[in-house]
Scaffold this active site. Structure first.
Site, PDB file in Angstrom:
ATOM      1  N   GLU A  72      -3.095  -0.782  -3.982  1.00  0.00           N
ATOM      2  CA  GLU A  72      -2.208  -0.115  -3.037  1.00  0.00           C
ATOM      3  C   GLU A  72      -2.475   1.385  -2.963  1.00  0.00           C
ATOM      4  OE1 GLU A  72       2.048  -0.410  -3.656  1.00  0.00           O
ATOM      5  OE2 GLU A  72       2.388   0.594  -1.738  1.00  0.00           O
ATOM      6  N   ASP A  88      -1.061  -4.394  -7.046  1.00  0.00           N
ATOM      7  CA  ASP A  88       0.044  -3.454  -6.827  1.00  0.00           C
ATOM      8  C   ASP A  88       0.433  -2.925  -8.207  1.00  0.00           C
ATOM      9  OD1 ASP A  88       2.277  -2.029  -6.143  1.00  0.00           O
ATOM     10  OD2 ASP A  88       3.041  -3.547  -4.755  1.00  0.00           O
ATOM     11  N   ILE A  90       2.690  -0.755  -9.298  1.00  0.00           N
ATOM     12  CA  ILE A  90       4.142  -0.944  -9.513  1.00  0.00           C
ATOM     13  C   ILE A  90       4.704  -1.519  -8.225  1.00  0.00           C
ATOM     14  CG2 ILE A  90       6.382   0.054 -10.073  1.00  0.00           C
ATOM     15  CD1 ILE A  90       5.036   2.364 -11.460  1.00  0.00           C
ATOM     16  N   ASP A  91       5.146  -2.751  -8.274  1.00  0.00           N
ATOM     17  CA  ASP A  91       5.840  -3.333  -7.137  1.00  0.00           C
ATOM     18  C   ASP A  91       7.334  -3.174  -7.428  1.00  0.00           C
ATOM     19  OD1 ASP A  91       5.931  -4.773  -4.635  1.00  0.00           O
ATOM     20  OD2 ASP A  91       6.797  -6.396  -5.822  1.00  0.00           O
ATOM     21  N   THR A  93       8.743   0.337  -6.806  1.00  0.00           N
ATOM     22  CA  THR A  93       8.754   1.735  -7.272  1.00  0.00           C
ATOM     23  C   THR A  93      10.142   2.371  -7.159  1.00  0.00           C
ATOM     24  OG1 THR A  93       6.426   2.034  -6.773  1.00  0.00           O
ATOM     25  CG2 THR A  93       7.733   4.027  -6.870  1.00  0.00           C
ATOM     26  N   ASP A 222       1.564  -6.964  -2.284  1.00  0.00           N
ATOM     27  CA  ASP A 222       2.949  -7.317  -2.629  1.00  0.00           C
ATOM     28  C   ASP A 222       3.067  -8.812  -2.930  1.00  0.00           C
ATOM     29  OD1 ASP A 222       4.022  -4.730  -1.892  1.00  0.00           O
ATOM     30  OD2 ASP A 222       3.923  -5.359   0.209  1.00  0.00           O
TER      31      ASP A 222
END
Ligand code: IPD
Ligand code: CA
Ligand code: CA
Length: 268
Positions: A72, A88, A90-91, A93, A222
């Site tokens: 990402e 990702d 940190i999915d 955030t 995601d």
């Protein structure tokens, strides 16, 4: 592809998700600096998102130097093996910044088949939620696991008694369209949850803690990992429409069918 290979790839995905998750968890104890905003003023990116993606890139360069990566934060690098890791870092955030536990590191590895990452066949995946110390994994044809426990038979109820996860994009224009869709869904289901990490939402569907999930405008990173977890747990993931504007719908086949009918009646 040999099943051994899918299982090996799953182990790499889990290892890297845990390593990045440790970095994310350790960072939670201090103040988190917002490094930038992206698609809109409410779309946050922190130094921890960037550091976690850099860690995964560096470790993949060591462990899987011939593979590509689509992340990402730093985009796509192409490899020579025909495999690309979809990441990702940190999915969720926004949850991470607010200290809420629904955030995860989401890592999938797919066969790089054509230009459309939504269509790439995912071979193995891991979603790790460091604040909850939960890990979901899957390997194509080999099943899905929650903290090492095999997941089977995503349980089906009826649409009217379904707890449905969803999420919202970051721009006002997209959100007003999503609010319209919600007015059609909410009266027809038990309730809605907006937990804040699509990757975790999908894994909760696989585990039966949500009955269904839908969301428009998800990016490949995601959903790639969570979608394999749902499918390998016996559920269905359907895409309605093309590319980023498409909807992702996940759950047991019968409920996905019923929710699709509702969404088809309202989506433009
Ligand atoms: C977001 C989360 C959220 C979903 C958004 C995503 P991010 O990812 O998955 O649950 O509703 O559409 O963009 O920005 O936290 O990586
Ligand atoms: Ca995300
Ligand atoms: Ca993210």
């Amino acid at each position: 592809m040999s099943q051994d290979r899918a299982v090996e790839l799953m182990a790499v995905a889990e290892q890297l998700a845990r390593e990045a998750g440790d970095l994310v968890r350790e960072a939670t104890s201090g103040a988190v600096a917002v490094a930038a905003t992206k698609s809109s003023g409410v779309d946050l990116v922190t130094e921890v998102d960037q550091a976690a993606e850099a860690l995964i890139r560096r470790r993949l360069a060591e462990l899987r130097p011939d593979d590509g990566m689509l992340g990402e934060e730093d985009g796509q690098s192409t490899g020579t093996s025909g495999l690309t890791w979809v990441v990702d870092p940190i999915d969720g955030t926004t949850n991470f910044v607010y200290g809420l536990p629904y955030h995860s590191v989401s890592i999938a590895v797919a066969r790089h088949d054509g230009q459309d990452p939504y269509a790439w066949p995912v071979l193995a995946a891991a979603v790790h939620a460091p604040a909850q110390q939960r890990t979901w994994t899957a390997a194509l044809g080999e099943g899905a696991f929650a903290d090492g426990r095999r997941l089977e038979n995503v349980p089906a109820t009826s649409l009217g008694t379904s707890l449905v996860g969803t999420g919202f994009a970051y721009t006002a224009e997209r959100r007003s369209g999503q609010a319209q869709v919600l007015t059609a869904v909410l009266p027809r289901v038990r309730d809605i949850r907006r937990l804040g990490s699509a990757a975790v939402d999908l894994c909760l569907v696989a585990e039966g803690q949500l009955d269904l999930f839908y969301e428009q405008y998800l990016n490949p990173w995601d959903m790639a990992a969570g979608a394999l977890v749902v499918r390998e747990a016996g559920g269905v993931v359907r895409r309605l429409g093309e590319g980023e504007a498409g909807f992702t719908v996940a759950g047991p086949a019968q409920l996905v069918e019923e929710l699709t009918t509702v969404l088809d009646g309202v989506r433009s």
